[in-house]
Design a protein around this motif. Structure first.
Motif, PDB file in Angstrom:
ATOM      1  N   ALA A  92       0.824  -1.213   0.000  1.00 58.75           N
ATOM      2  CA  ALA A  92       0.000   0.000   0.000  1.00 58.75           C
ATOM      3  C   ALA A  92       0.853   1.256   0.000  1.00 58.75           C
ATOM      4  O   ALA A  92       0.566   2.215  -0.725  1.00 58.75           O
ATOM      5  CB  ALA A  92      -0.921  -0.006   1.220  1.00 58.75           C
ATOM      6  N   VAL A  93       1.938   1.262   0.801  1.00 56.93           N
ATOM      7  CA  VAL A  93       2.767   2.478   0.827  1.00 56.93           C
ATOM      8  C   VAL A  93       3.478   2.665  -0.510  1.00 56.93           C
ATOM      9  O   VAL A  93       3.739   3.798  -0.930  1.00 56.93           O
ATOM     10  CB  VAL A  93       3.794   2.496   1.993  1.00 56.93           C
ATOM     11  CG1 VAL A  93       3.103   2.569   3.326  1.00 56.93           C
ATOM     12  CG2 VAL A  93       4.729   1.318   1.933  1.00 56.93           C
ATOM     13  N   PHE A  94       3.775   1.554  -1.179  1.00 58.80           N
ATOM     14  CA  PHE A  94       4.344   1.655  -2.535  1.00 58.80           C
ATOM     15  C   PHE A  94       3.390   2.484  -3.409  1.00 58.80           C
ATOM     16  O   PHE A  94       3.776   3.452  -4.060  1.00 58.80           O
ATOM     17  CB  PHE A  94       4.521   0.239  -3.114  1.00 58.80           C
ATOM     18  CG  PHE A  94       4.826   0.214  -4.583  1.00 58.80           C
ATOM     19  CD1 PHE A  94       6.127   0.299  -5.039  1.00 58.80           C
ATOM     20  CD2 PHE A  94       3.793   0.111  -5.523  1.00 58.80           C
ATOM     21  CE1 PHE A  94       6.414   0.290  -6.397  1.00 58.80           C
ATOM     22  CE2 PHE A  94       4.064   0.109  -6.885  1.00 58.80           C
ATOM     23  CZ  PHE A  94       5.385   0.197  -7.324  1.00 58.80           C
ATOM     24  N   ALA A  95       2.110   2.108  -3.370  1.00 55.96           N
ATOM     25  CA  ALA A  95       1.111   2.791  -4.201  1.00 55.96           C
ATOM     26  C   ALA A  95       0.927   4.245  -3.764  1.00 55.96           C
ATOM     27  O   ALA A  95       0.849   5.158  -4.598  1.00 55.96           O
ATOM     28  CB  ALA A  95      -0.217   2.045  -4.113  1.00 55.96           C
ATOM     29  N   LEU A  96       0.879   4.471  -2.453  1.00 60.35           N
ATOM     30  CA  LEU A  96       0.653   5.831  -1.959  1.00 60.35           C
ATOM     31  C   LEU A  96       1.795   6.762  -2.382  1.00 60.35           C
ATOM     32  O   LEU A  96       1.559   7.870  -2.869  1.00 60.35           O
ATOM     33  CB  LEU A  96       0.538   5.828  -0.427  1.00 60.35           C
ATOM     34  CG  LEU A  96      -0.754   5.233   0.150  1.00 60.35           C
ATOM     35  CD1 LEU A  96      -0.621   4.965   1.638  1.00 60.35           C
ATOM     36  CD2 LEU A  96      -1.929   6.177  -0.095  1.00 60.35           C
ATOM     37  N   LEU A  97       3.027   6.280  -2.233  1.00 59.95           N
ATOM     38  CA  LEU A  97       4.154   7.165  -2.560  1.00 59.95           C
ATOM     39  C   LEU A  97       4.326   7.344  -4.067  1.00 59.95           C
ATOM     40  O   LEU A  97       4.666   8.438  -4.528  1.00 59.95           O
ATOM     41  CB  LEU A  97       5.439   6.655  -1.918  1.00 59.95           C
ATOM     42  CG  LEU A  97       5.506   6.929  -0.408  1.00 59.95           C
ATOM     43  CD1 LEU A  97       6.916   6.832   0.111  1.00 59.95           C
ATOM     44  CD2 LEU A  97       4.942   8.281  -0.027  1.00 59.95           C
ATOM     45  N   ALA A  98       4.071   6.291  -4.824  1.00 68.17           N
ATOM     46  CA  ALA A  98       4.158   6.439  -6.283  1.00 68.17           C
ATOM     47  C   ALA A  98       3.181   7.527  -6.722  1.00 68.17           C
ATOM     48  O   ALA A  98       3.494   8.387  -7.552  1.00 68.17           O
ATOM     49  CB  ALA A  98       3.832   5.111  -6.964  1.00 68.17           C
ATOM     50  N   ASN A  99       2.010   7.543  -6.116  1.00 64.39           N
ATOM     51  CA  ASN A  99       1.013   8.539  -6.496  1.00 64.39           C
ATOM     52  C   ASN A  99       1.413   9.954  -6.054  1.00 64.39           C
ATOM     53  O   ASN A  99       1.193  10.914  -6.778  1.00 64.39           O
ATOM     54  CB  ASN A  99      -0.349   8.157  -5.910  1.00 64.39           C
ATOM     55  CG  ASN A  99      -1.420   9.050  -6.459  1.00 64.39           C
ATOM     56  OD1 ASN A  99      -1.567   9.171  -7.662  1.00 64.39           O
ATOM     57  ND2 ASN A  99      -2.132   9.741  -5.579  1.00 64.39           N
ATOM     58  N   VAL A 100       2.017  10.056  -4.873  1.00 62.04           N
ATOM     59  CA  VAL A 100       2.485  11.378  -4.431  1.00 62.04           C
ATOM     60  C   VAL A 100       3.485  11.930  -5.447  1.00 62.04           C
ATOM     61  O   VAL A 100       3.418  13.097  -5.838  1.00 62.04           O
ATOM     62  CB  VAL A 100       3.145  11.299  -3.026  1.00 62.04           C
ATOM     63  CG1 VAL A 100       3.900  12.578  -2.705  1.00 62.04           C
ATOM     64  CG2 VAL A 100       2.097  11.041  -1.963  1.00 62.04           C
ATOM     65  N   VAL A 101       4.396  11.061  -5.910  1.00 62.19           N
ATOM     66  CA  VAL A 101       5.427  11.534  -6.850  1.00 62.19           C
ATOM     67  C   VAL A 101       4.795  11.972  -8.172  1.00 62.19           C
ATOM     68  O   VAL A 101       5.074  13.069  -8.660  1.00 62.19           O
ATOM     69  CB  VAL A 101       6.492  10.443  -7.098  1.00 62.19           C
ATOM     70  CG1 VAL A 101       7.474  10.890  -8.171  1.00 62.19           C
ATOM     71  CG2 VAL A 101       7.238  10.145  -5.815  1.00 62.19           C
ATOM     72  N   VAL A 102       3.903  11.164  -8.732  1.00 62.59           N
ATOM     73  CA  VAL A 102       3.364  11.560 -10.046  1.00 62.59           C
ATOM     74  C   VAL A 102       2.452  12.782  -9.965  1.00 62.59           C
ATOM     75  O   VAL A 102       2.261  13.468 -10.944  1.00 62.59           O
ATOM     76  CB  VAL A 102       2.621  10.409 -10.796  1.00 62.59           C
ATOM     77  CG1 VAL A 102       3.559   9.281 -11.128  1.00 62.59           C
ATOM     78  CG2 VAL A 102       1.402   9.934 -10.054  1.00 62.59           C
ATOM     79  N   SER A 103       1.894  13.064  -8.775  1.00 58.31           N
ATOM     80  CA  SER A 103       1.050  14.262  -8.724  1.00 58.31           C
ATOM     81  C   SER A 103       1.782  15.459  -8.116  1.00 58.31           C
ATOM     82  O   SER A 103       1.166  16.450  -7.767  1.00 58.31           O
ATOM     83  CB  SER A 103      -0.269  13.979  -8.004  1.00 58.31           C
ATOM     84  OG  SER A 103      -0.087  13.128  -6.925  1.00 58.31           O
ATOM     85  N   SER A 104       3.116  15.372  -7.998  1.00 58.64           N
ATOM     86  CA  SER A 104       3.839  16.492  -7.388  1.00 58.64           C
ATOM     87  C   SER A 104       4.069  17.612  -8.411  1.00 58.64           C
ATOM     88  O   SER A 104       3.885  17.429  -9.610  1.00 58.64           O
ATOM     89  CB  SER A 104       5.174  16.023  -6.822  1.00 58.64           C
ATOM     90  OG  SER A 104       5.989  15.603  -7.877  1.00 58.64           O
ATOM     91  N   ASP A 105       4.518  18.764  -7.871  1.00 55.70           N
ATOM     92  CA  ASP A 105       4.654  19.943  -8.726  1.00 55.70           C
ATOM     93  C   ASP A 105       5.994  20.007  -9.433  1.00 55.70           C
ATOM     94  O   ASP A 105       6.898  19.222  -9.164  1.00 55.70           O
ATOM     95  CB  ASP A 105       4.479  21.183  -7.847  1.00 55.70           C
ATOM     96  CG  ASP A 105       3.031  21.409  -7.534  1.00 55.70           C
ATOM     97  OD1 ASP A 105       2.338  21.951  -8.380  1.00 55.70           O
ATOM     98  OD2 ASP A 105       2.593  21.014  -6.436  1.00 55.70           O
ATOM     99  N   ASP A 106       6.097  20.983 -10.290  1.00 60.31           N
ATOM    100  CA  ASP A 106       7.307  21.289 -11.019  1.00 60.31           C
ATOM    101  C   ASP A 106       8.523  21.386 -10.063  1.00 60.31           C
ATOM    102  O   ASP A 106       8.506  22.176  -9.123  1.00 60.31           O
ATOM    103  CB  ASP A 106       7.023  22.661 -11.685  1.00 60.31           C
ATOM    104  CG  ASP A 106       8.212  23.213 -12.412  1.00 60.31           C
ATOM    105  OD1 ASP A 106       9.244  22.555 -12.410  1.00 60.31           O
ATOM    106  OD2 ASP A 106       8.064  24.316 -12.981  1.00 60.31           O
ATOM    107  N   PRO A 107       9.585  20.587 -10.280  1.00 58.97           N
ATOM    108  CA  PRO A 107      10.726  20.587  -9.350  1.00 58.97           C
ATOM    109  C   PRO A 107      11.370  21.962  -9.166  1.00 58.97           C
ATOM    110  O   PRO A 107      11.887  22.274  -8.094  1.00 58.97           O
ATOM    111  CB  PRO A 107      11.722  19.617  -9.989  1.00 58.97           C
ATOM    112  CG  PRO A 107      11.011  18.922 -11.079  1.00 58.97           C
ATOM    113  CD  PRO A 107       9.726  19.618 -11.355  1.00 58.97           C
ATOM    114  N   ASP A 108      11.307  22.839 -10.193  1.00 58.93           N
ATOM    115  CA  ASP A 108      11.902  24.174 -10.053  1.00 58.93           C
ATOM    116  C   ASP A 108      11.245  24.957  -8.925  1.00 58.93           C
ATOM    117  O   ASP A 108      11.897  25.652  -8.152  1.00 58.93           O
ATOM    118  CB  ASP A 108      11.691  24.987 -11.344  1.00 58.93           C
ATOM    119  CG  ASP A 108      12.709  24.567 -12.386  1.00 58.93           C
ATOM    120  OD1 ASP A 108      13.623  23.798 -12.015  1.00 58.93           O
ATOM    121  OD2 ASP A 108      12.563  24.991 -13.541  1.00 58.93           O
TER     122      ASP A 108
END
Ligand code: ASP
Length: 440
Positions: free
Chosen positions: A213-229
């Protein structure tokens, strides 16, 4: 082969989730992750929320009806609230000291402010947070007391947002059970004792799926994160919040060592699965069942204490959130070139204390109440969306970190209170399959 400890499995799941998320971002797999990976994490969070209310009800009623006299409850209650207030004020003070010394807002360029304002000030979730905060501000001073008392027990039990109402009902029921005498309360007590054991077993079962479950939760946090700049521009501010949160963990370790005489590293190791879930879910409420299981079975806090201290803590004690609110408020003023007097900083201590008590134990709630802190120190309403826009991009990662501190704070206080009333015993771990052979 020795079985890998749960916290390692969860950490490996988190790490793989982060890597997977970054890879998906590179190969354009955002939609795939949202469609096929995210639901696994959401189901897990739903399962934890599903058992939160039955667990609070059963464990509080069991905890109170186990008491041999009611004055003990008053004792535990007053100590808990007192220590919660003290730790929160310390958290806010640490936040204020760091943000004033390091001044992360002074170095933010005009260009960054304009960019952040353009990107986020019209953002629908920023607007929603301001609207929600203004709803809360329109209420009278005793509204929170009124809100705590349910007029329909079943409605309260049917709504995760009404956790304080459930706590109120359970305490009322538990005390009344004590007052009718042991003999007459026995059938009800047996029912809730058994429900409590069953729900804790459900926690064990749900935790079997935690690494995935944490694999899925964190993968989703990364793909919905903002522009790294944009994240980079806010690094100094985020660094100050994280430094404050780390100091809070050190503070808890000192509390544990001083007041319970237990090894603080042992404490952190026992509580780590709850911390990792707090980080992955950004919700103290969703983490509550795991916090309770860890504190009772793996640390040895008696249910008489944990059943009250932890649910109340999850809803009103948010040291990480209050520290973040203090840092964020001052940062916004610094970045916008506005002054804060010493009296304003004292106002922040008081409003952040109340705001953290009022923040719901769900993702992003701390930012709603931040609006109230900002208004109390006189940020003009037209600057509110700009203020929130400045910190919005890093809110999710900071939410993950502050939720870890919120949960660790609750666990620490439960240990300290338990020790002070002679209710800190030895751990007695139960595994999901203890009785499996008999029923296989
Ligand atoms: N997510 C936090 C919690 O559940 C609340 C917040 O700071 O937003 O504890």
């Amino acid at each position: 082969m020795k079985k890998l400890a749960l916290h390692w499995k969860i950490l490996i799941g988190m790490l793989l989730g982060l890597i997977f998320g970054f890879v998906m971002l590179q190969v354009g797999g955002r939609e795939f992750t949202e469609d096929w990976i995210k639901p696994i994490g959401s189901i897990f969070v739903k399962l934890l929320k599903l058992i939160a209310i039955p667990l609070i009800l059963a464990s509080l009623i069991k905890g109170i009806s186990d008491l041999k006299d009611i004055s003990k409850f008053k004792n535990i209650g007053l100590r808990t609230i007192g220590i919660y207030i003290v730790t929160t004020v310390i958290a806010i003070s640490i936040g204020l000291a760091l943000v004033n010394i390091l001044s992360p807002g002074d170095g933010v360029s005009e260009e960054t402010i304009t960019k952040l304002t353009e990107t986020y000030s019209q953002n629908s979730s920023v607007k929603a947070k301001i609207a929600e905060a203004s709803k809360q501000m329109d209420t009278g001073p005793l509204q929170f007391l009124e809100d705590m008392v349910p007029d329909n027990a079943f409605k309260a039990l049917g709504n995760n947002k009404l956790m304080l109402q459930v706590i109120f009902f359970a305490i009322f029921l538990g005390i009344s059970m004590l007052l009718i005498g042991e003999e007459r309360a026995k059938p009800m007590k047996n029912l809730f004792d058994s429900l409590n054991d069953i729900v804790l077993k459900m926690v064990d079962l749900i935790m079997l799926t935690a690494p995935v479950a944490v694999f899925a939760l964190l993968a989703n946090v990364v793909v919905s994160s903002d522009d790294p700049d944009i994240l980079y521009a806010l690094l100094k501010y985020a660094g100050v919040v994280v430094a404050g949160l780390i100091l809070m963990i050190v503070f808890y370790a000192i509390l544990v060592a001083t007041f319970t005489k237990k090894n603080p590293f042992w404490f952190l190791k026992q509580i780590s699965p709850a911390q990792l879930l707090a980080f992955s879910t950004s919700s103290s409420a969703a983490t509550l069942p795991v916090t309770m299981e860890r504190v009772e079975e793996h640390i040895g806090v008696d249910k008489e204490v944990s059943s009250f201290v932890l649910p109340v803590g999850a809803t009103i004690n948010m040291d990480g959130t209050s520290l973040y609110q203090a840092v964020a408020a001052v940062f916004i003023f610094q970045a916008l070139g506005l002054d804060l007097t010493f009296a304003d900083q004292i106002t922040i201590v008081l409003t952040a204390l109340l705001a953290s008590i009022g923040s719901a134990a769900v993702p992003g709630a701390g930012m709603v109440m931040l609006v109230i802190v900002l208004e109390s120190v006189g940020l003009p309403p037209h600057l509110l969306p700009i203020g929130l826009a400045l910190i919005f991009a890093v809110d999710r990662p900071l939410d993950m970190c502050r939720t870890v501190v919120n949960v660790t704070g609750d666990a620490t206080v439960s240990m300290v209170v338990a020790k002070s009333v002679g209710k800190l015993g030895e751990p007695k771990v139960e595994n999901w399959d203890d009785n499996y052979e008999d029923v296989k």
